[in-house]
Scaffold this active site. Structure first.
Site, PDB file in Angstrom:
ATOM      1  N   ASP A   1      24.334-106.877 -20.521  1.00 32.34           N
ATOM      2  CA  ASP A   1      25.792-107.076 -20.552  1.00 32.34           C
ATOM      3  C   ASP A   1      26.274-107.955 -19.398  1.00 32.34           C
ATOM      4  OD1 ASP A   1      25.800-105.456 -22.714  1.00 32.34           O
ATOM      5  OD2 ASP A   1      27.120-103.915 -21.878  1.00 32.34           O
TER       6      ASP A   1
ATOM      7  N   HIS B   1      31.016-109.797 -25.952  1.00 37.37           N
ATOM      8  CA  HIS B   1      31.423-108.737 -25.019  1.00 37.37           C
ATOM      9  C   HIS B   1      32.850-108.980 -24.541  1.00 37.37           C
ATOM     10  CE1 HIS B   1      30.470-105.263 -22.680  1.00 37.37           C
ATOM     11  NE2 HIS B   1      30.483-105.870 -21.504  1.00 37.37           N
TER      12      HIS B   1
ATOM     13  N   HIS C   1      36.417-109.390 -20.254  1.00 38.18           N
ATOM     14  CA  HIS C   1      35.961-108.045 -19.862  1.00 38.18           C
ATOM     15  C   HIS C   1      37.136-107.090 -19.622  1.00 38.18           C
ATOM     16  CE1 HIS C   1      33.473-104.908 -17.937  1.00 38.18           C
ATOM     17  NE2 HIS C   1      32.459-105.505 -18.572  1.00 38.18           N
TER      18      HIS C   1
ATOM     19  N   HIS D   1      22.048-104.944 -17.100  1.00 37.63           N
ATOM     20  CA  HIS D   1      23.082-105.949 -16.798  1.00 37.63           C
ATOM     21  C   HIS D   1      22.424-107.172 -16.177  1.00 37.63           C
ATOM     22  CE1 HIS D   1      25.507-102.247 -17.036  1.00 37.63           C
ATOM     23  NE2 HIS D   1      26.519-103.030 -17.372  1.00 37.63           N
TER      24      HIS D   1
END
Length: 745
Positions: A124, A175, A179, A276
């Protein structure tokens, strides 16, 4: 010092810079009317084109800052992250099911699990230029595919990494763009986040993705009444929502061993595993990934993508050509911004230093100027009793000319007045003659422009000392006496007076009043001490006839004949000084349109004058002194610094929107306070009332931006080498002769 010797003026040599149709100040009578009309239309078209170019340049700068800010945090970005709530609306089978959820056309949700002994590695928050390449290297080394849930704003900044992912066979998921926690956003914001992310992917790698993971989402068991509607909305748009079975919790930066342990599923269960590749130092993540792959491979696990685990086709699809080019345009704009922003930040530092440096230099030298004048003021040396010829060029000044002459008639110094009527069509000359004032002569000439009118008045003047003023200006009774005092020094060739705004009751006039006191007159104190005065104001200036002869008289080569002749006087070896006690009250433009015309002419004319006298940079003697001292100061303080000073305001706005509103506004307020203190000192030196400074904050917000646009417009005009006609301003005649300075304050 008296004498009636006629002034022999040289004929202009070289290309004239102001040679347009028959307009005030344009030169000899114009050609046929149809041709003149076409020329005026052409000039207006060119002017509008240059103005549009200047505005487009400003708009491009603003857009660059907004785009850069949006790539880091969208305007109004919501930093809230929701806590778990009740989950009554979430189907129980989903909360206890697999990490992948799909929706059919009727909106029914289906959960999917990762097969046993299968790992889908997911990453991510990337791509990150530091850590994503290292993770890609580990995956390539072990021939392991991964699924990268990327942020649109990161894709735009690092499109090459996304292309590497796609080329290596990895899967890309969305994603969001910035964010943001979608559970706090409305549907329009959610749609925008998805659409912009897809646009970034199309531009970077030519693909779109139907795979989605919401920020701050982990396991499906965390779905609640607030996050479930988000999943339903995204599912209705055709997205596959991917959660995780195991979270490595590498975002907490635990030891490598703990990261590996957190990511390991129990028994032989399959798992969607979360790592991540951005968001901070991921050195431990890289090491843990290496160990994790070895560990899981030893246990008989296979690695695949999210869709590969479900035995479904890839979530990545070729993007339409139109979307690809739209995305590339976005990426190119972002890359241009990334290159331009460091340059702008560097320029901001230079401009900030220059603004503060200029202010400190002006204040320091103004203080020293004030102290030195207290010790050896011209008023305490000796008076000059020689009679003076006052030249008043007038073109259609019927509203003002009577006030001007009445103020001169009250002068305490012996004078003669020459009103040069430059082809007026409103009866200006008749008004002067009807007044019947003594010592007033009217000189009539066809319309030939202000420089020609001044030269005509100089040639017919009877005295050695000549004062020039505008037809919309009024003097105090003692103005001329104070103005000629410096001529007691035989080396002084010209004197600049203290021009003040007479119509300051309205907002635009009040802004110009502050500018005159702080900008012009404070500047002149500095230039006076440095012996490089660049401009004797057309509203009030005094000259020796011999000095004007040496300088070649008033030239029509530029639109700023006052700056032109002042520099010429320096180059001829004469001193030019400032006499703050000689006050003149002038009518400043009363509308924004009139103000634009005046300042456009001033700034463009100043550039013309500097270019005309550019050889002073390499000259020796007095001419070289102005070129080496005065010209760099004028270029730095009157062109470069004002041109880039709005960067301060733009970056303040940038900081308020994207960084820290409190700190950004505090920094801007500190700068404003420094300017306010400087203005207060300038007002103290000029004995002006401080209440006028109440409009200073608004002046910084509105007026300064207008002056910036004017200067930008002038720079574009100068760069293109265009011609510009003299522009007559509309006068009201509201400035009358004051009895005392306080009478108009």
């Amino acid at each position: 010092m008296s004498g009636g010797r006629p002034l022999k003026l040289p004929r202009p040599r070289g290309r004239r810079l102001v040679t347009l149709s028959k307009t005030p100040g344009s030169g000899a009578p114009g050609p046929r009317k149809p041709r003149a009309s076409r020329l005026r239309r052409r000039v207006r078209l060119r002017t509008r084109t240059r103005m549009a170019f200047a505005l487009a340049t400003l708009l491009a700068l603003v857009c660059a800052l907004l785009l850069d800010g949006y790539l880091y945090a969208e305007i109004g970005n919501d930093a809230r992250v929701h806590a778990s709530r009740s989950y009554r609306s979430v189907p129980e089978r989903l909360r206890n099911g697999g990490p992948v959820i799909t929706f059919d056309r009727e909106g029914k949700a289906t959960e999917h699990s990762i097969p046993a002994k299968t790992v889908a590695l997911t990453f991510d928050d990337g791509p990150d230029p530091r850590w994503t390449p290292e993770i890609l290297a580990v995956l390539h080394k072990h021939r392991v595919p991964g699924t990268f849930f990327v942020l649109g704003q990161m894709v735009v900044r690092h499109p090459g990494l996304v292309r590497r992912m796609v080329a290596a066979g990895h899967e890309i998921g969305v994603h969001t763009f910035s964010h943001v926690d979608l559970s706090y956003q409305d549907k329009q914001r959610m749609n925008r986040e998805l659409a912009q992310s897809q646009l970034a992917l199309a531009g970077a790698a030519g693909v779109t993705s139907s795979l989605f993971r919401a920020p701050y989402a982990s396991e499906v068991s965390a779905l609640d009444d607030r996050t479930w509607p988000v999943q339903q909305h995204v599912g209705a748009k055709g997205y596959v929502s991917a959660f995780v079975d195991t979270d490595s919790e590498d975002w907490r930066r635990p030891p490598v061993k703990e990261i590996v342990q957190n990511a390991t599923p129990r028994g032989t269960k399959g798992a969607s595993v979360l790592f991540h590749d951005a968001g901070g130092n991921r050195a431990r993540t890289v090491k843990a990934l290496e160990r994790y792959i070895h560990r899981m491979a030893a246990r008989g696990y296979t690695f695949t993508t999210i869709t590969g685990a479900l035995d479904a086709r890839s979530a990545n699809h070729p993007a339409p050509a139109v979307r690809v080019w739209e995305g590339r345009t976005l990426i190119w704009a972002a890359q241009a911004t990334q290159y331009a922003l460091p340059v702008l930040i560097g320029m901001l530092g230079v401009v900030g230093f220059a603004v503060f440096g200029r202010l400190l230099l002006m204040l320091g030298l103004a203080w020293w100027h004030h102290r030195s004048r207290d010790r050896r003021r011209y008023t305490l040396v000796q008076e000059v009793h020689d009679p003076v010829s006052v030249v008043v060029p007038a073109y259609n000044e019927k509203e003002c000319i009577a006030h001007t002459l009445n103020s001169l008639s009250a002068s305490t110094h012996p004078i003669e007045i020459l009103v040069v009527d430059d082809g007026s069509t409103d009866g200006t000359a008749e008004i002067v003659e009807a007044m019947g004032l003594p010592n007033v002569r009217v000189l009539r000439q066809p319309n030939a422009g202000k420089p020609a009118a001044l030269n005509n008045g100089i040639a017919n003047a009877r005295h050695e000392l000549i004062v020039m003023m505008d037809g919309d200006t009024v003097f105090e009774p003692t103005t001329i006496r104070e103005l000629v005092r410096p001529f007691a020094d035989p080396g002084v060739g010209a004197v600049a007076g203290n021009a003040k705004v007479g119509n300051r009751r309205r907002l635009i006039g009040a802004w110009q009043h502050i500018e005159y006191v702080m900008g012009f007159n404070l500047d002149r104190r500095m230039y006076d001490l440095l012996r490089c005065m660049p401009t004797i104001p057309g509203a009030i200036g005094a000259f020796r006839r011999r000095a004007l002869l040496d300088a070649g008289g008033m030239s029509a080569d530029t639109l700023a004949e006052d700056t032109d002749v002042t520099i010429a006087l320096h180059r001829a070896g004469w001193r030019v000084v400032y006499q703050e006690h000689a006050r003149a009250w002038t009518e400043a433009p009363g509308t924004l349109g009139q103000l634009w015309k005046q300042r456009y002419r001033w700034s463009y004319g100043t550039m013309q004058a500097l270019w005309k006298h550019r050889r002073s940079l390499i000259d020796r003697g007095p001419s070289g002194r102005f070129g080496r001292v005065g010209m760099p100061l004028v270029v730095l303080f009157q062109i470069i610094t004002p041109l880039f000073a709005p960067l301060i305001d733009l970056f303040t706005l940038y900081g308020v929107i994207f960084v820290d509103p409190v700190r950004s506004l505090a920094a801007w307020g500190a700068l404003l306070l420094v300017q306010l203190l400087g203005a207060a000192y300038a007002f103290r030196l000029d004995r002006e009332r401080y209440r006028a400074l109440a409009v200073l904050p608004l002046q910084q917000i509105v007026y300064r931006q207008l002056m910036y646009l004017v200067l930008l417009h002038s720079c574009v005009t100068a760069a293109t080498g265009a011609l510009l006609p003299w522009q007559k301003l509309k006068r009201t005649g509201e400035v009358e002769a004051p009895r005392t300075p306080e009478a108009v304050r």
